[in-house]
Design an enzyme around this catalytic site. Sequence first.
Site, mmCIF file in Angstrom:
data_model
loop_
_atom_site.group_PDB
_atom_site.id
_atom_site.type_symbol
_atom_site.label_atom_id
_atom_site.label_comp_id
_atom_site.label_asym_id
_atom_site.label_seq_id
_atom_site.Cartn_x
_atom_site.Cartn_y
_atom_site.Cartn_z
ATOM 1 N N HIS A 169 -17.035 -32.936 10.208
ATOM 2 C CA HIS A 169 -17.453 -33.937 9.221
ATOM 3 C C HIS A 169 -17.839 -33.274 7.898
ATOM 4 C CE1 HIS A 169 -17.568 -36.821 12.545
ATOM 5 N NE2 HIS A 169 -18.204 -35.880 13.215
ATOM 6 N N SER A 293 -2.492 -20.567 -14.577
ATOM 7 C CA SER A 293 -2.800 -21.649 -15.501
ATOM 8 C C SER A 293 -2.286 -21.260 -16.875
ATOM 9 C CB SER A 293 -4.314 -21.891 -15.566
ATOM 10 O OG SER A 293 -4.660 -22.691 -16.672
#
Length: 460
Positions: A169, A293
């Site tokens: 979770h 990038s």
Amino acid sequence: MTDLADQPLSPLDGRYRAATAPLAAHLSEAGLNRARVHVEVEWLIALTDAGVAGTAPLPEARRRALRALVTDFDAEDVARLAEHEAVTRHDVKAVEYFLRDALEALGLRELGELVHFACTSEDINNLATALTVQASVRDVWIPALDAVIERLRDLAVRWADAPMLARTHGQPATPTTMGKEVAVFVHRLQRVRARILRVEITGKANGASGDFAAHVVAAPDVDWQALTRGFVEGLGLVWNPLTTQIESHDWQVELYGALEHAGGVLHNLCTDVWMYIAWGYLVQVPQAGATGSSTMPHKVNPIRFENAEANLELAQGVLGTLRRTLVTSRWQRDLTDSTTQRNIGVGLGHGLVALDNLRRGLDEIDLDRARLLADLEANQEVLGEAIQTVVRAEIVAGRSTATNPYELVKALTRGRRVTAEAMREFVAELGLADDAAARLAALTPSTYTGLAATLVDHVR
């Protein structure tokens, strides 16, 4: 503005051509036509072997010459087929006329009327499609999947003993090892791989409504079921005796469902690896000359896994549409399957691009063991499960008078960080027998991994 109409519309035939080229040999229009020629040639040989219409089995030299039409099929043949189709406006009829021309050139003009004998187009198309999809999956897609599985297996073995904080979770949970988590994907992919290869690829050759009607009228003494069964099985397929005009496509529904399943597991792998990279557990090895990038020079983006993720979603969309569409055909035949099946290569192609990116991406990652250990040390509270479980066992064995150990540990750890020293002090105050106390005192998050490292042996 210059005319760019001759440029590829699909990235599968443009940007990703290097990855998808092996599929073109099978699932392109030319690949399908070669398979049609293959089916028509083998049907002609099967008819003469059975003595249909008073024929006799062909000598070996003539069989070789006919089969060479398939093995030597080239760009010139593609062009000749296109010329016929420009007149016939029917792709399978163009193949028939192409073969009639070839028979004449081989001195076999007398066999011309046996080309496409008693066949409907779907008799040829279903078998040609089956052969091209079978070859594409077996010879191209599965080897690409195997390359990913083998790389994952290597990583699972290498990282088998690398302790890692689990996150159920998204929250800190009982530790595992990175190798065991990778091995889970190996095991899942091996199972679905076996399911893909178990699919029986079926075919039929029983005429316009699936009843052998024209066959029986033309040659009533022939055992047509036996002949066509031998013919279909001789192509390496499973004979389907009960069909409408079309082969029911159920094998395709099963296959694309299995391929979707594999794609789902691979998609799960992509997202998990992406998050391990984002969390710093996995690091990407910079590639010489590569740009992460356009404006941030420091970045090494997980583009392989993002590309694979997106291509898997495209593959799932196409394969899912194929699966849902091909299961239905109105009455004895409608044509919805025709255009749909022309996109089989699109579905497999996007999957192949994903597998190529995954393989390359897995070659460019490594494990930051120090980052894993730091995360474990910062989450001592994950030992709470071990403590309360040991105390429960001691209570059952009559060696402890503690009550409700789960609540005791919850009061200490729930929603808060606990130091290693605090955990040791807590254990010391539980009044456990020496053996149990010593086991818990020696336990750390990095050693609390159970059989994780050993479980990797299941995929070695």
